[in-house]
Motif scaffolding. Structure first.
Motif, mmCIF file in Angstrom:
data_model
loop_
_atom_site.group_PDB
_atom_site.id
_atom_site.type_symbol
_atom_site.label_atom_id
_atom_site.label_comp_id
_atom_site.label_asym_id
_atom_site.label_seq_id
_atom_site.Cartn_x
_atom_site.Cartn_y
_atom_site.Cartn_z
ATOM 1 N N TRP A 123 0.848 -1.191 0.000
ATOM 2 C CA TRP A 123 0.000 0.000 0.000
ATOM 3 C C TRP A 123 0.883 1.239 0.000
ATOM 4 O O TRP A 123 1.803 1.350 0.796
ATOM 5 N N TRP A 128 0.171 5.418 -0.337
ATOM 6 C CA TRP A 128 -0.459 6.700 -0.609
ATOM 7 C C TRP A 128 -0.380 7.558 0.641
ATOM 8 O O TRP A 128 -0.126 7.071 1.739
ATOM 9 N N VAL A 157 -2.563 10.712 0.963
ATOM 10 C CA VAL A 157 -3.609 11.719 0.984
ATOM 11 C C VAL A 157 -4.282 11.708 2.358
ATOM 12 O O VAL A 157 -4.742 10.653 2.812
ATOM 13 N N ALA A 175 -7.487 9.387 3.856
ATOM 14 C CA ALA A 175 -7.737 8.164 3.100
ATOM 15 C C ALA A 175 -7.365 6.949 3.949
ATOM 16 O O ALA A 175 -6.415 6.997 4.729
ATOM 17 N N ALA A 205 -3.589 5.486 4.752
ATOM 18 C CA ALA A 205 -2.644 6.533 4.376
ATOM 19 C C ALA A 205 -1.562 6.705 5.439
ATOM 20 O O ALA A 205 -1.742 6.391 6.616
ATOM 21 N N HIS A 231 -4.216 6.780 -8.592
ATOM 22 C CA HIS A 231 -5.586 7.300 -8.574
ATOM 23 C C HIS A 231 -5.697 8.637 -7.839
ATOM 24 O O HIS A 231 -6.666 8.886 -7.117
ATOM 25 N N LEU A 249 -4.149 9.640 -5.275
ATOM 26 C CA LEU A 249 -4.018 9.469 -3.835
ATOM 27 C C LEU A 249 -2.600 9.713 -3.338
ATOM 28 O O LEU A 249 -2.277 9.372 -2.203
ATOM 29 N N SER A 292 0.571 12.641 -3.000
ATOM 30 C CA SER A 292 0.994 14.033 -3.110
ATOM 31 C C SER A 292 2.131 14.154 -4.116
ATOM 32 O O SER A 292 2.771 13.156 -4.491
ATOM 33 N N ASP A 321 -10.017 10.059 -13.023
ATOM 34 C CA ASP A 321 -8.653 10.534 -12.758
ATOM 35 C C ASP A 321 -8.352 11.857 -13.462
ATOM 36 O O ASP A 321 -7.881 12.802 -12.825
ATOM 37 N N ASP A 366 -10.170 14.661 -11.697
ATOM 38 C CA ASP A 366 -9.594 14.980 -10.388
ATOM 39 C C ASP A 366 -8.301 15.775 -10.535
ATOM 40 O O ASP A 366 -8.084 16.778 -9.849
#
Length: 465
Positions: free
Chosen positions: A160, A162, A164, A167, A170, A202, A204, A206, A234, A237
């Motif tokens: 995993w 991400w 954000v 989320a 995260a 996606h 998610l 920075s 996507d 966003d």
């Protein structure tokens, strides 16, 4: 040359029609492959290799077709295998993630990750896939790597990734990058299981995480992969957040390049296509997932154009509740079938190009063409024996057409990975499949209960009395 051979094979795969996928794309009728340890020692006529190394153990491939192991460039090994055919196929966009995927992953125990990866590995091997690229939705990567090692498949491992705020799963960018660096160091390049710099994507991540991940990939030499633009969500966003479309924003950050394998990239505009081609960024194309999820590949997909223009393209099968199958030959047929139909041009990519995407082309896109993807001396002995005695092979015609248009993973009889037989007569020999089925059934029920997902069936199921 006089004297004994410098190496002697442990196994001869004999009597089959050998689809080498070498630079000349030679097909050796009644050919043989000599395997020494993990590597291919020689490829040639059965009579010649037998005479050179008499008494060597043989695997009879008479009436069979022998190909390189297939390369799956995008596969979710966790989250879906224990919930197969549970996520409904009529959900609105986003519901499968929010209502199903997130709760399922949150409820995964370490043992669930390992069991899921065992299932994914066995299914992959039984469909002739010998190399997989993990899509990154893994909470317990060392347990997944252990399962990959047990089943005997080659591949990459991610985690995993991400950052954000708010989320699920995260973490701050620095923490995510440290975790990725540790994983890359734990599974260095050249091993059966390699650590990759893996972000979920996606939108998610920075800019700090995206740029940092690309820097880590370049410094460590480990490739990088992430999701991008499987649907129109996507681009919308990214445009709201950055004023740029996704691929162009990545280009501005210095993320694009030959180190990067982007999954999907269905919704691209002209400038994004040029950016990917100019940077030599590779793509993992998962056509069945886009059709099942209604993501618009027939309207927006430009993968055939990218391939025609010399882009780096591989095939993937995505998740067990997206494409629903690890059969890469089905994905290969669909990829070129869509290309013909979308262009209304039957002269477009066909069976030959499909088989290249599944083997040597896919291997090049994931940065492994020096080791896998073709049956040549010095490469890993990753090969598949396809039973060509069924009606779909009768009468025998063009091998590429029969592999892609007539056949599928059900013809896979035997599979070797690194010289080790892992599938024999359609059965996995590295894992007891009966025990695996029983373990998976028990774990699935417990996982679904913990996740609290809304189980339903469109047909009533009643016990028979």
């Amino acid at each position: 040359m006089s004297g004994a051979d410098p190496a002697r094979p442990d196994l001869l795969v004999v009597g089959g029609d050998v689809v080498t996928m070498n630079p000349r794309r030679e097909v050796l009728l009644g050919g043989a492959v000599a395997v020494a340890g993990e590597r291919i020692l020689a490829v040639g006529a059965t009579s010649r290799l037998r005479a050179r190394w008499p008494g060597t153990t043989e695997l009879d491939a008479t009436d069979c077709v022998v190909t390189p192991g297939l390369v799956n460039a995008h596969l979710h090994q966790t989250g879906d295998p224990l919930a197969r055919a549970r996520i409904p196929d009529d959900l609105p966009p986003g519901a499968s993630v929010d209502t199903w995927a997130v709760p399922l992953h949150a409820a995964h125990l370490p043992a669930d990750d390992e069991l899921s990866a065992l299932l994914a590995g066995v299914e992959s091997l039984r469909n002739g896939v010998t190399t997989i690229v993990e899509a990154g939705t893994v909470a317990h990567p060392h347990r997944v790597a252990a399962a990959m090692t047990e089943v005997g498949i080659r591949g990459t491992i991610g985690a995993w990734g991400w950052d954000v705020p708010g989320a699920p799963f995260a973490a701050p960018a620095a923490e995510v990058l440290d975790r990725l660096a540790d994983l890359v160091a734990a599974y260095p390049a050249g091993g059966r299981v390699e650590g990759w710099v893996t972000l979920v994507g996606h939108g998610l991540a920075s800019d700090e995480l995206l740029a940092g991940a690309a820097d880590l990939a370049r410094v460590s030499g480990a490739p990088m992969t992430m999701h991008l633009s499987p649907s129109g969500a996507d681009p919308d966003d990214y445009l709201r957040r950055t004023g740029r479309r996704p691929a162009l924003h990545l280009a501005d950050l210095g993320v694009l390049g030959p180190h990067l394998l982007l999954a999907h990239a269905v919704w691209l505009d002209d400038a994004e296509v040029e950016a990917l081609l100019d940077s030599r960024t590779a793509l993992a194309y998962c056509p069945w997932a886009y059709l099942r999820l209604g993501q618009g590949v027939t309207r927006a997909g430009r993968h055939a154009e990218i391939l025609r223009r010399g882009g780096r393209l591989a095939l993937g099968t995505d998740a067990g509740n997206a494409a629903d199958s690890a059969d890469l030959l089905r994905a290969a047929a669909l990829a070129v079938g869509l290309a013909k139909d979308m262009a209304i041009d039957p002269t477009g990519p066909g069976a030959v190009e499909a088989l290249e995407l599944a083997t040597i082309g896919g291997a090049e896109a994931v940065g492994m063409a020096d080791r896998i993807g073709s049956l040549e001396p010095g490469k890993y002995a990753d090969l598949v024996v396809h039973d060509a005695t069924g009606p779909q092979w009768t009468p025998r015609g063009d091998i590429a057409q029969q592999l892609v248009w007539s056949s599928d993973g059900r013809s896979v009889r035997d599979v070797l990975v690194g010289g080790r037989i892992v599938i024999r007569e359609h059965v996995c020999v590295s894992v007891d499949e009966r025990v695996l089925r029983a373990d998976a059934a028990r774990a699935s029920g417990a996982l679904l209960a913990r996740a609290g997902v809304p189980l339903r069936s469109r047909w009533p199921t009643v016990p028979a009395h």
